[in-house]
Design a protein around this motif. Sequence first.
Motif, PDB file in Angstrom:
ATOM      1  N   ALA A  21       0.840  -1.206   0.000  1.00 22.13           N
ATOM      2  CA  ALA A  21       0.000   0.000   0.000  1.00 22.13           C
ATOM      3  C   ALA A  21       0.871   1.251   0.000  1.00 22.13           C
ATOM      4  N   ARG A  22       2.008   1.194   0.665  1.00 17.88           N
ATOM      5  CA  ARG A  22       2.901   2.350   0.728  1.00 17.88           C
ATOM      6  C   ARG A  22       3.387   2.769  -0.656  1.00 17.88           C
ATOM      7  N   VAL A  23       3.611   1.786  -1.545  1.00 17.27           N
ATOM      8  CA  VAL A  23       4.100   2.106  -2.897  1.00 17.27           C
ATOM      9  C   VAL A  23       2.974   2.060  -3.933  1.00 17.27           C
ATOM     10  N   HIS A  24       1.736   1.872  -3.477  1.00 16.59           N
ATOM     11  CA  HIS A  24       0.553   1.873  -4.354  1.00 16.59           C
ATOM     12  C   HIS A  24       0.677   0.870  -5.494  1.00 16.59           C
ATOM     13  N   MET A  25       1.096  -0.358  -5.166  1.00 14.42           N
ATOM     14  CA  MET A  25       1.239  -1.422  -6.162  1.00 14.42           C
ATOM     15  C   MET A  25       0.738  -2.734  -5.587  1.00 14.42           C
ATOM     16  N   ASN A  26       0.371  -3.632  -6.500  1.00 16.26           N
ATOM     17  CA  ASN A  26       0.126  -5.004  -6.052  1.00 16.26           C
ATOM     18  C   ASN A  26       1.440  -5.769  -6.160  1.00 16.26           C
ATOM     19  N   LYS A  27       1.473  -6.956  -5.619  1.00 16.56           N
ATOM     20  CA  LYS A  27       2.721  -7.719  -5.562  1.00 16.56           C
ATOM     21  C   LYS A  27       3.245  -8.055  -6.958  1.00 16.56           C
ATOM     22  N   GLU A  28       2.358  -8.394  -7.867  1.00 16.57           N
ATOM     23  CA  GLU A  28       2.778  -8.766  -9.210  1.00 16.57           C
ATOM     24  C   GLU A  28       3.465  -7.604  -9.920  1.00 16.57           C
ATOM     25  N   THR A  29       2.887  -6.413  -9.815  1.00 12.65           N
ATOM     26  CA  THR A  29       3.479  -5.223 -10.440  1.00 12.65           C
ATOM     27  C   THR A  29       4.826  -4.908  -9.809  1.00 12.65           C
ATOM     28  N   LEU A  30       4.889  -4.961  -8.498  1.00  7.45           N
ATOM     29  CA  LEU A  30       6.143  -4.677  -7.800  1.00  7.45           C
ATOM     30  C   LEU A  30       7.229  -5.659  -8.234  1.00  7.45           C
ATOM     31  N   TYR A  31       6.887  -6.934  -8.303  1.00 10.10           N
ATOM     32  CA  TYR A  31       7.866  -7.944  -8.704  1.00 10.10           C
ATOM     33  C   TYR A  31       8.332  -7.718 -10.145  1.00 10.10           C
TER      34      TYR A  31
END
Length: 61
Positions: A21-31
């Motif tokens: 939530a801090r970076v406004h992304m879901n795990k898939e996008t972050l990865y």
Amino acid sequence: MGTAIVKTPEQLREWRTRLLARVHMNKETLYELGRNFELRPDERSVYEMVRSIDYLLGDDD
């Protein structure tokens, strides 16, 4: 000597949710962005922490 932090799996999942939530992304996008070296330094820090949490939970890709 280092300090150990003990967390339950549920606490780790909640922590991961807050980090994402801090970076406004879901795990898939972050990865995906992390694998392609497309993250800002603050996002990279979250990426590394999420990867560590996933490793501890056995959820690593």
